[in-house]
Design a protein around this motif. Structure first.
Motif, PDB file in Angstrom:
ATOM      1  N   MET A 267       0.841  -1.178   0.000  1.00 25.82           N
ATOM      2  CA  MET A 267       0.000   0.000   0.000  1.00 25.82           C
ATOM      3  C   MET A 267       0.888   1.244   0.000  1.00 25.82           C
ATOM      4  O   MET A 267       1.847   1.336   0.745  1.00 25.82           O
ATOM      5  CB  MET A 267      -0.907   0.002   1.220  1.00 25.82           C
ATOM      6  N   ILE A 268       0.542   2.173  -0.828  1.00 20.36           N
ATOM      7  CA  ILE A 268       1.279   3.428  -0.931  1.00 20.36           C
ATOM      8  C   ILE A 268       0.820   4.365   0.193  1.00 20.36           C
ATOM      9  O   ILE A 268      -0.367   4.506   0.451  1.00 20.36           O
ATOM     10  CB  ILE A 268       1.044   4.087  -2.304  1.00 20.36           C
ATOM     11  N   THR A 269       1.781   4.986   0.845  1.00 29.17           N
ATOM     12  CA  THR A 269       1.484   5.871   1.968  1.00 29.17           C
ATOM     13  C   THR A 269       1.664   7.340   1.573  1.00 29.17           C
ATOM     14  O   THR A 269       2.239   7.653   0.527  1.00 29.17           O
ATOM     15  CB  THR A 269       2.410   5.569   3.156  1.00 29.17           C
ATOM     16  N   LYS A 270       1.209   8.215   2.436  1.00 23.86           N
ATOM     17  CA  LYS A 270       1.400   9.643   2.205  1.00 23.86           C
ATOM     18  C   LYS A 270       2.881  10.002   2.244  1.00 23.86           C
ATOM     19  O   LYS A 270       3.328  10.899   1.533  1.00 23.86           O
ATOM     20  CB  LYS A 270       0.607  10.461   3.228  1.00 23.86           C
ATOM     21  N   LYS A 271       3.637   9.277   3.052  1.00 26.27           N
ATOM     22  CA  LYS A 271       5.088   9.511   3.095  1.00 26.27           C
ATOM     23  C   LYS A 271       5.722   9.117   1.761  1.00 26.27           C
ATOM     24  O   LYS A 271       6.610   9.818   1.266  1.00 26.27           O
ATOM     25  CB  LYS A 271       5.713   8.751   4.255  1.00 26.27           C
ATOM     26  N   ASN A 272       5.271   8.006   1.163  1.00 28.37           N
ATOM     27  CA  ASN A 272       5.763   7.635  -0.168  1.00 28.37           C
ATOM     28  C   ASN A 272       5.488   8.760  -1.158  1.00 28.37           C
ATOM     29  O   ASN A 272       6.339   9.084  -2.002  1.00 28.37           O
ATOM     30  CB  ASN A 272       5.094   6.361  -0.678  1.00 28.37           C
ATOM     31  N   ALA A 273       4.301   9.330  -1.071  1.00 26.55           N
ATOM     32  CA  ALA A 273       3.914  10.414  -1.977  1.00 26.55           C
ATOM     33  C   ALA A 273       4.815  11.638  -1.770  1.00 26.55           C
ATOM     34  O   ALA A 273       5.240  12.265  -2.736  1.00 26.55           O
ATOM     35  CB  ALA A 273       2.455  10.782  -1.769  1.00 26.55           C
ATOM     36  N   LEU A 274       5.102  11.954  -0.521  1.00 27.22           N
ATOM     37  CA  LEU A 274       5.986  13.092  -0.246  1.00 27.22           C
ATOM     38  C   LEU A 274       7.379  12.867  -0.811  1.00 27.22           C
ATOM     39  O   LEU A 274       7.976  13.767  -1.402  1.00 27.22           O
ATOM     40  CB  LEU A 274       6.082  13.337   1.266  1.00 27.22           C
ATOM     41  N   PHE A 275       7.913  11.664  -0.637  1.00 29.60           N
ATOM     42  CA  PHE A 275       9.230  11.347  -1.199  1.00 29.60           C
ATOM     43  C   PHE A 275       9.208  11.488  -2.717  1.00 29.60           C
ATOM     44  O   PHE A 275      10.162  11.960  -3.323  1.00 29.60           O
ATOM     45  CB  PHE A 275       9.671   9.936  -0.820  1.00 29.60           C
ATOM     46  N   SER A 276       8.117  11.082  -3.338  1.00 27.95           N
ATOM     47  CA  SER A 276       7.987  11.166  -4.787  1.00 27.95           C
ATOM     48  C   SER A 276       7.842  12.612  -5.269  1.00 27.95           C
ATOM     49  O   SER A 276       8.460  13.011  -6.260  1.00 27.95           O
ATOM     50  CB  SER A 276       6.774  10.344  -5.239  1.00 27.95           C
TER      51      SER A 276
ATOM     52  N   LYS B 164       6.262  23.258   0.111  1.00 28.37           N
ATOM     53  CA  LYS B 164       5.472  22.212   0.766  1.00 28.37           C
ATOM     54  C   LYS B 164       4.262  21.885  -0.111  1.00 28.37           C
ATOM     55  O   LYS B 164       3.494  22.770  -0.473  1.00 28.37           O
ATOM     56  CB  LYS B 164       5.010  22.708   2.132  1.00 28.37           C
ATOM     57  N   PRO B 165       4.091  20.606  -0.483  1.00 26.20           N
ATOM     58  CA  PRO B 165       2.918  20.251  -1.284  1.00 26.20           C
ATOM     59  C   PRO B 165       1.634  20.377  -0.472  1.00 26.20           C
ATOM     60  O   PRO B 165       1.643  20.233   0.750  1.00 26.20           O
ATOM     61  CB  PRO B 165       3.165  18.800  -1.687  1.00 26.20           C
ATOM     62  N   THR B 166       0.563  20.633  -1.160  1.00 28.45           N
ATOM     63  CA  THR B 166      -0.736  20.714  -0.481  1.00 28.45           C
ATOM     64  C   THR B 166      -1.217  19.308  -0.145  1.00 28.45           C
ATOM     65  O   THR B 166      -0.716  18.307  -0.688  1.00 28.45           O
ATOM     66  CB  THR B 166      -1.779  21.392  -1.377  1.00 28.45           C
ATOM     67  N   GLU B 167      -2.201  19.254   0.725  1.00 27.14           N
ATOM     68  CA  GLU B 167      -2.779  17.954   1.077  1.00 27.14           C
ATOM     69  C   GLU B 167      -3.399  17.293  -0.154  1.00 27.14           C
ATOM     70  O   GLU B 167      -3.273  16.087  -0.350  1.00 27.14           O
ATOM     71  CB  GLU B 167      -3.814  18.122   2.182  1.00 27.14           C
ATOM     72  N   ALA B 168      -4.031  18.093  -1.011  1.00 28.46           N
ATOM     73  CA  ALA B 168      -4.636  17.558  -2.240  1.00 28.46           C
ATOM     74  C   ALA B 168      -3.578  17.000  -3.177  1.00 28.46           C
ATOM     75  O   ALA B 168      -3.786  15.957  -3.814  1.00 28.46           O
ATOM     76  CB  ALA B 168      -5.442  18.644  -2.942  1.00 28.46           C
ATOM     77  N   GLU B 169      -2.436  17.670  -3.265  1.00 29.61           N
ATOM     78  CA  GLU B 169      -1.338  17.172  -4.115  1.00 29.61           C
ATOM     79  C   GLU B 169      -0.800  15.846  -3.583  1.00 29.61           C
ATOM     80  O   GLU B 169      -0.508  14.931  -4.355  1.00 29.61           O
ATOM     81  CB  GLU B 169      -0.210  18.204  -4.196  1.00 29.61           C
ATOM     82  N   ILE B 170      -0.681  15.755  -2.278  1.00 32.54           N
ATOM     83  CA  ILE B 170      -0.205  14.510  -1.661  1.00 32.54           C
ATOM     84  C   ILE B 170      -1.199  13.386  -1.910  1.00 32.54           C
ATOM     85  O   ILE B 170      -0.815  12.274  -2.311  1.00 32.54           O
ATOM     86  CB  ILE B 170       0.052  14.701  -0.149  1.00 32.54           C
ATOM     87  N   ASP B 171      -2.482  13.654  -1.708  1.00 32.07           N
ATOM     88  CA  ASP B 171      -3.516  12.632  -1.934  1.00 32.07           C
ATOM     89  C   ASP B 171      -3.547  12.192  -3.391  1.00 32.07           C
ATOM     90  O   ASP B 171      -3.692  10.998  -3.686  1.00 32.07           O
ATOM     91  CB  ASP B 171      -4.886  13.147  -1.501  1.00 32.07           C
ATOM     92  N   ALA B 172      -3.391  13.143  -4.316  1.00 33.97           N
ATOM     93  CA  ALA B 172      -3.375  12.797  -5.743  1.00 33.97           C
ATOM     94  C   ALA B 172      -2.166  11.939  -6.078  1.00 33.97           C
ATOM     95  O   ALA B 172      -2.259  10.995  -6.880  1.00 33.97           O
ATOM     96  CB  ALA B 172      -3.372  14.066  -6.587  1.00 33.97           C
ATOM     97  N   GLU B 173      -1.031  12.222  -5.448  1.00 34.63           N
ATOM     98  CA  GLU B 173       0.180  11.424  -5.697  1.00 34.63           C
ATOM     99  C   GLU B 173       0.037  10.027  -5.113  1.00 34.63           C
ATOM    100  O   GLU B 173       0.500   9.055  -5.712  1.00 34.63           O
ATOM    101  CB  GLU B 173       1.416  12.139  -5.125  1.00 34.63           C
TER     102      GLU B 173
ATOM    103  N   LEU C  87       0.524   6.840  -7.498  1.00 34.82           N
ATOM    104  CA  LEU C  87       1.503   5.796  -7.175  1.00 34.82           C
ATOM    105  C   LEU C  87       0.830   4.453  -6.906  1.00 34.82           C
ATOM    106  O   LEU C  87       1.356   3.400  -7.283  1.00 34.82           O
ATOM    107  CB  LEU C  87       2.355   6.223  -5.976  1.00 34.82           C
ATOM    108  N   GLN C  88      -0.335   4.473  -6.256  1.00 35.82           N
ATOM    109  CA  GLN C  88      -1.059   3.230  -5.991  1.00 35.82           C
ATOM    110  C   GLN C  88      -1.490   2.583  -7.297  1.00 35.82           C
ATOM    111  O   GLN C  88      -1.441   1.363  -7.450  1.00 35.82           O
ATOM    112  CB  GLN C  88      -2.266   3.476  -5.088  1.00 35.82           C
ATOM    113  N   GLY C  89      -1.915   3.391  -8.266  1.00 36.42           N
ATOM    114  CA  GLY C  89      -2.290   2.865  -9.577  1.00 36.42           C
ATOM    115  C   GLY C  89      -1.124   2.187 -10.267  1.00 36.42           C
ATOM    116  O   GLY C  89      -1.268   1.097 -10.842  1.00 36.42           O
ATOM    117  N   ILE C  90       0.046   2.801 -10.204  1.00 30.71           N
ATOM    118  CA  ILE C  90       1.246   2.197 -10.799  1.00 30.71           C
ATOM    119  C   ILE C  90       1.562   0.887 -10.090  1.00 30.71           C
ATOM    120  O   ILE C  90       1.838  -0.133 -10.726  1.00 30.71           O
ATOM    121  CB  ILE C  90       2.436   3.170 -10.721  1.00 30.71           C
ATOM    122  N   TYR C  91       1.536   0.909  -8.764  1.00 29.66           N
ATOM    123  CA  TYR C  91       1.828  -0.287  -7.976  1.00 29.66           C
ATOM    124  C   TYR C  91       0.856  -1.416  -8.323  1.00 29.66           C
ATOM    125  O   TYR C  91       1.267  -2.554  -8.569  1.00 29.66           O
ATOM    126  CB  TYR C  91       1.754   0.041  -6.483  1.00 29.66           C
TER     127      TYR C  91
END
Length: 103
Positions: A1-10, A38-47, A51-55
């Motif tokens: 499962m992709i996490t918000k931290k994964n999204a931030l790193f990306s 700093k990315p917005t919460e919406a940007e993080i959620d979209a990422e 990423l989950q789709g790719i995974y």
């Protein structure tokens, strides 16, 4: 499962930030990096969604990797195939690919 931290790193490779566990609210993201925004919460959620789709779409790759014989066994199969004129290695690889097809 992709996490918000994964999204931030990306989204912000190499950025400096501190954030507690996954259940921490966005407000607890402590942004320490002055070079990246700093990315917005919406940007993080979209990422996370991206990423989950790719995974999810690459599940067959993970399944194949787990199903292939180890490299030492594959090399041994190739040696004996060459020596005996057999197709053991090709058959083994073809079975893994047919059991785990690309989507």
């Amino acid at each position: 499962m992709i996490t918000k931290k994964n999204a931030l790193f990306s989204l912000t490779p190499g950025a400096e930030w501190v954030w507690g566990g996954e259940d921490y609210p966005y407000a607890k993201l402590n942004w320490l990096d002055s070079k990246q925004t700093k990315p917005t919460e919406a940007e993080i959620d979209a990422e996370v969604t991206r990423l989950q789709g790719i995974y999810d779409n690459n599940k067959y790759q993970r399944d194949r990797a787990a199903a292939y014989p180890n490299l030492a066994d594959q090399l041994d199969m190739q040696y004996w195939d060459k020596k005996n004129g057999t197709t053991t290695w090709v058959d083994a690889v073809a079975k893994v690919k047919s059991d785990n097809p690309k989507p």
